[in-house]
Structure formats: structure tokens, C-alpha cells
Enzyme design. Structure first.
Site, PDB file in Angstrom:
ATOM      1  N   THR A 146      -3.525  15.757 -64.454  1.00 25.73           N
ATOM      2  CA  THR A 146      -3.236  14.548 -64.018  1.00 25.73           C
ATOM      3  C   THR A 146      -3.765  14.397 -62.792  1.00 25.73           C
ATOM      4  O   THR A 146      -3.797  15.510 -61.836  1.00 25.73           O
ATOM      5  CB  THR A 146      -1.618  14.483 -63.889  1.00 25.73           C
ATOM      6  OG1 THR A 146      -1.223  14.550 -65.220  1.00 25.73           O
ATOM      7  CG2 THR A 146      -1.112  13.348 -63.152  1.00 25.73           C
TER       8      THR A 146
ATOM      9  N   ARG B 126       4.941   9.194 -76.116  1.00 20.50           N
ATOM     10  CA  ARG B 126       5.829   9.553 -75.258  1.00 20.50           C
ATOM     11  C   ARG B 126       5.487   9.138 -73.969  1.00 20.50           C
ATOM     12  O   ARG B 126       4.254   8.790 -73.881  1.00 20.50           O
ATOM     13  CB  ARG B 126       5.852  11.192 -75.165  1.00 20.50           C
ATOM     14  CG  ARG B 126       6.095  11.869 -74.164  1.00 20.50           C
ATOM     15  CD  ARG B 126       5.000  12.329 -73.088  1.00 20.50           C
ATOM     16  NE  ARG B 126       5.632  13.428 -72.143  1.00 20.50           N
ATOM     17  CZ  ARG B 126       5.105  13.523 -71.114  1.00 20.50           C
ATOM     18  NH1 ARG B 126       4.092  13.009 -70.589  1.00 20.50           N
ATOM     19  NH2 ARG B 126       5.649  14.411 -70.216  1.00 20.50           N
ATOM     20  N   ILE B 127       6.475   8.841 -73.014  1.00 22.71           N
ATOM     21  CA  ILE B 127       6.196   8.555 -71.535  1.00 22.71           C
ATOM     22  C   ILE B 127       6.589   9.435 -70.737  1.00 22.71           C
ATOM     23  O   ILE B 127       7.735   9.925 -70.769  1.00 22.71           O
ATOM     24  CB  ILE B 127       6.777   6.854 -71.366  1.00 22.71           C
ATOM     25  CG1 ILE B 127       5.943   5.990 -72.334  1.00 22.71           C
ATOM     26  CG2 ILE B 127       6.760   6.478 -69.986  1.00 22.71           C
ATOM     27  CD1 ILE B 127       6.849   4.359 -72.334  1.00 22.71           C
ATOM     28  N   GLY B 128       5.676   9.804 -69.878  1.00 27.10           N
ATOM     29  CA  GLY B 128       5.972  10.863 -68.833  1.00 27.10           C
ATOM     30  C   GLY B 128       6.571  10.171 -67.676  1.00 27.10           C
ATOM     31  O   GLY B 128       7.001   9.298 -67.477  1.00 27.10           O
ATOM     32  N   ASP B 129       6.410  11.171 -66.436  1.00 23.21           N
ATOM     33  CA  ASP B 129       6.946  10.586 -65.111  1.00 23.21           C
ATOM     34  C   ASP B 129       5.974  10.149 -64.340  1.00 23.21           C
ATOM     35  O   ASP B 129       6.487   9.191 -63.243  1.00 23.21           O
ATOM     36  CB  ASP B 129       6.971  12.090 -64.330  1.00 23.21           C
ATOM     37  CG  ASP B 129       5.703  12.680 -64.172  1.00 23.21           C
ATOM     38  OD1 ASP B 129       5.169  13.474 -65.127  1.00 23.21           O
ATOM     39  OD2 ASP B 129       5.230  12.917 -63.041  1.00 23.21           O
TER      40      ASP B 129
ATOM     41  N   THR C  28       2.824  15.838 -59.900  1.00 19.66           N
ATOM     42  CA  THR C  28       2.016  16.348 -61.101  1.00 19.66           C
ATOM     43  C   THR C  28       3.070  17.578 -61.655  1.00 19.66           C
ATOM     44  O   THR C  28       3.633  18.339 -60.938  1.00 19.66           O
ATOM     45  CB  THR C  28       0.764  16.748 -60.885  1.00 19.66           C
ATOM     46  OG1 THR C  28       0.346  17.468 -61.983  1.00 19.66           O
ATOM     47  CG2 THR C  28       0.723  17.465 -59.766  1.00 19.66           C
ATOM     48  N   GLY C  29       2.989  17.876 -62.967  1.00 19.69           N
ATOM     49  CA  GLY C  29       3.466  18.973 -63.518  1.00 19.69           C
ATOM     50  C   GLY C  29       4.230  18.403 -64.816  1.00 19.69           C
ATOM     51  O   GLY C  29       3.707  17.487 -65.672  1.00 19.69           O
TER      52      GLY C  29
ATOM     53  N   GLY D   3       6.389  16.507 -66.928  1.00 17.03           N
ATOM     54  CA  GLY D   3       7.045  15.292 -66.562  1.00 17.03           C
ATOM     55  C   GLY D   3       8.377  15.125 -67.013  1.00 17.03           C
ATOM     56  O   GLY D   3       9.248  14.625 -66.307  1.00 17.03           O
TER      57      GLY D   3
HETATM   58  N1  ASP Z   1       3.363  15.031 -65.299  1.00 12.13           N
HETATM   59  C1  ASP Z   1       2.282  14.510 -66.374  1.00 12.13           C
HETATM   60  C2  ASP Z   1       3.104  14.217 -67.573  1.00 12.13           C
HETATM   61  O1  ASP Z   1       4.011  14.935 -67.819  1.00 12.13           O
HETATM   62  C3  ASP Z   1       1.352  15.986 -66.625  1.00 12.13           C
HETATM   63  C4  ASP Z   1       0.810  16.420 -65.398  1.00 12.13           C
HETATM   64  O2  ASP Z   1       0.988  16.208 -64.300  1.00 12.13           O
HETATM   65  O3  ASP Z   1      -0.138  17.434 -65.665  1.00 12.13           O
HETATM   66  O4  ASP Z   1       2.726  13.420 -68.290  1.00 12.13           O
END
Ligand code: ASP
Length: 317
Positions: free
Chosen positions: A188, A216-219, A238-239, A241
Site C-alpha cells: 500500500t 472487502r473494504i480495508g482501513d 499501512t498494515g 487493515g
Molecule cells: N492496510 C491495507 C489493507 O488492509 C493493506 C496494507 O497496508 O498493505 O487493505
């Protein structure tokens, strides 16, 4: 007080022996795009909001990162991109999810912020709005790279929802499993910027997780989770979600600064090291004073920053 900029290309379990052919192009892209952001500060026509959009567009256009071209694939082998942008002074913001044809989702988020009474559009409605605004669109196949077809194959074989480059999450459980082949070193993207007047902005863009469920919706597009900016700081996370949403990571950094009166560094490190579960979170943040914080509790985070007083750094671990 001076301008400052930080960008990331994803946090996760990035092995220190990552082969140079995978590491070097990403470092080079981060450096080139950082320099582009830095030179934008010398052009008075660019606000921090313009700069974070510009930088994230470049990161989206680079296939080395999991955003725009290079986005990871859903369980159906499709791309569903997400992005968010926020201005610190006004708290105006825009977000998108479920994007399949728009070349630069971050610019669509900016248009939603500027041209609609809303903050967040998704799927068909967001795509239709992009066309109405004349944003560049392409065939869905444009975003799909052979590397991501392979990553999806591996994730499916292992029956896992895999973060773009880090530990997979076992479907239906919390247990972390080792990455099948260690070859998913991309992430990301995000950028935070402050000008020498203390105006702040944040932007984040992603393809999400490998083998994620369709829809799916992430952070990333969630204001206060993956992205946030106010008068205290601008943050892009990032990480994993789901963990970042639970901890409202980006907003909490700002809240700790505001309510506890601590520095950017203290607030960011507290949230990442004391609050967020280990192995889940990294973030970049800037304050109105031009301070930069880039903590992570994963093995590494592709990151870069520069400040007016001459600091320039590109790092992974
Ligand atoms: N945070 C992002 C998600 O979960 C993935 C990422 O940061 O690599 O969609």
C-alpha cells in the site's frame, strides 16, 4: 518550522535478506517520487493537498507497489482499489472503494472531496462519478500484473487471505502463518505533507489484501483508521487493515497529541508500539512544526522522508 514530507510503500514482514532485484527498484521508486514531492514545495502553486495527491498518483502508477497498477487481486482474480485524501485545516476529505477502472483512485477521492456533498463513494457509483468527471479510465486488465496472478495462486493454494507482502491471515481465524514463498514485497502507498505555514494533508491508496473477499473494504479509505489529518498532524497508516480499523490508528495519533499534549513522535510511537497489536501496523506522520514520525511494529516498512532543514531518508527496516 519548515516543510516536511513522508511517504510509504507498505509495512509488513519484509525479510532482511530480500533479494536486491526486488529491493532496489522499490527503493529507487521511493527516492525518485520523494524528490518529485520535494521539488513541488518550491512551486508556490502546490498546496500540501496537491503534493500528497501528486506523490500518491506516482506511487499508484508504479507497478512496484500495491496501489493502482500493481494492485493485488481479490479471490475472484479481480482488482478492487481504495484511496483516501484529507486536508488538515478544513478536515475536508474524500474516499473511494471498489474501484476497477480508474487509473488514479487518489484523484477520484480528491474529486469526491471537492465536487460532491459527500465524503465516500464506492463501486458502481464511484466509477460512474469518475467517468462524469472525465478521469482517466482503462480496461480492468491494465492493473493486473503477472506477479499478482502468482501471489493469488499461492494464497489460494494455502487457503489464506494474505496481506500484500506480509504474513497471511488464516481464513476464519486470527492465527498468523508464515508466508508461503516470501515473494510479495510490495505494499500500500501513502504520503503526508506539511508546508512551512503548517498546513497538513494526508493520502493513502491500496489494492488491499491478496485473496481478499470481493467487496472487502480495508482501513485505507476509512477516515481515522488508515488516513487522517487535522491541525495537529497528518497520518497515513499501512498494515493489516482489520487491526488498523479496530484501533482507529490514524485518528488516535491526532487524539493523543491533542488530549495529552505530547509530541508527534511520542503519540505515533505510543499508538504503534503500545496500542496496535504487534506485527500489524506502520504509519507515517507529520506535524505542523515539520516533525516527521515513521514508526512500525512489523519487520519493516518501505518509507522515505525529507524536511526543509536537509534531512532525506529512504529506508525499509
Ligand atoms: N492496510 C491495507 C489493507 O488492509 C493493506 C496494507 O497496508 O498493505 O487493505
Amino acid at each position: 518550522m519548515g516543510w516536511a514530507i513522508a511517504l510509504h510503500g507498505g509495512a509488513g514482514d519484509i525479510p532482511v535478506d530480500m533479494p536486491p532485484e526486488r529491493r532496489l527498484p522499490r527503493e529507487a521508486a521511493l527516492r525518485r517520487i520523494l524528490e518529485m514531492g520535494v521539488s513541488a514545495f518550491s512551486n508556490a502553486k502546490y498546496s500540501p493537498l496537491d503534493i500528497v495527491e501528486l506523490v500518491v498518483r506516482e506511487l499508484e502508477n508504479s507497478p512496484h507497489f500495491n496501489a493502482g497498477k500493481g494492485s493485488v487481486l481479490t479471490t475472484d482474480g479481480t482488482v478492487e482499489m481504495e484511496a483516501c485524501i484529507m486536508d488538515g485545516n478544513s478536515k475536508r476529505c474524500g474516499a473511494v472503494s471498489g474501484i476497477t477502472t480508474v487509473v488514479n483512485p487518489i484523484s477520484l477521492a480528491r474529486q469526491i472531496m471537492g465536487k460532491t456533498p459527500h465524503i465516500y463513494l464506492a463501486f458502481d457509483g464511484a466509477e460512474a462519478f469518475a467517468r462524469e468527471q472525465g478521469l482517466e479510465t482503462v480496461d480492468k486488465s491494465h492493473f493486473i500484473t503477472p506477479e499478482n496472478i502468482e501471489r493469488l495462486k499461492q494464497a489460494k493454494e494455502a487457503n489464506r487471505v494474505q496481506q500484500d507482502y506480509t504474513q497471511p491471515i488464516k481464513k476464519g481465524g486470527e492465527k498468523e502463518m508464515p508466508l508461503p514463498d516470501g515473494d510479495s514485497k510490495l505494499g500500500t502507498v501513502g504520503c503526508v505533507a506539511v508546508d512551512s505555514f503548517g498546513n497538513l494533508a494526508a493520502a493513502t491508496s491500496t489494492g488491499g489484501l491478496v485473496n481478499k473477499m470481493v467487496g472487502r473494504i480495508g482501513d485505507t479509505p476509512i477516515i481515522g483508521a488508515g488516513t487522517y489529518a487535522n491541525k495537529f498532524c497528518a497520518v497515513s497508516a499501512t498494515g493489516r487493515g482489520e487491526a488498523i480499523i479496530r484501533e482507529t490508528v490514524a485518528r488516535d495519533v491526532a487524539a493523543v497529541m491533542e488530549y495529552k499534549g505530547v509530541s508527534l513522535k511520542e503519540a505515533a510511537e505510543y499508538i504503534v508500539h503500545e496500542v496496535s497489536p504487534k506485527g500489524t501496523t506502520g504509519l507515517i506522520a507529520v506535524s505542523p512544526k515539520g516533525e516527521v514520525a515513521m514508526p512500525f511494529n512489523t519487520t519493516g516498512m518501505f518509507r522515505a522522508c525529507a524536511t526543509e532543514d536537509g534531512l532525506m531518508e529512504v529506508a525499509i527496516w
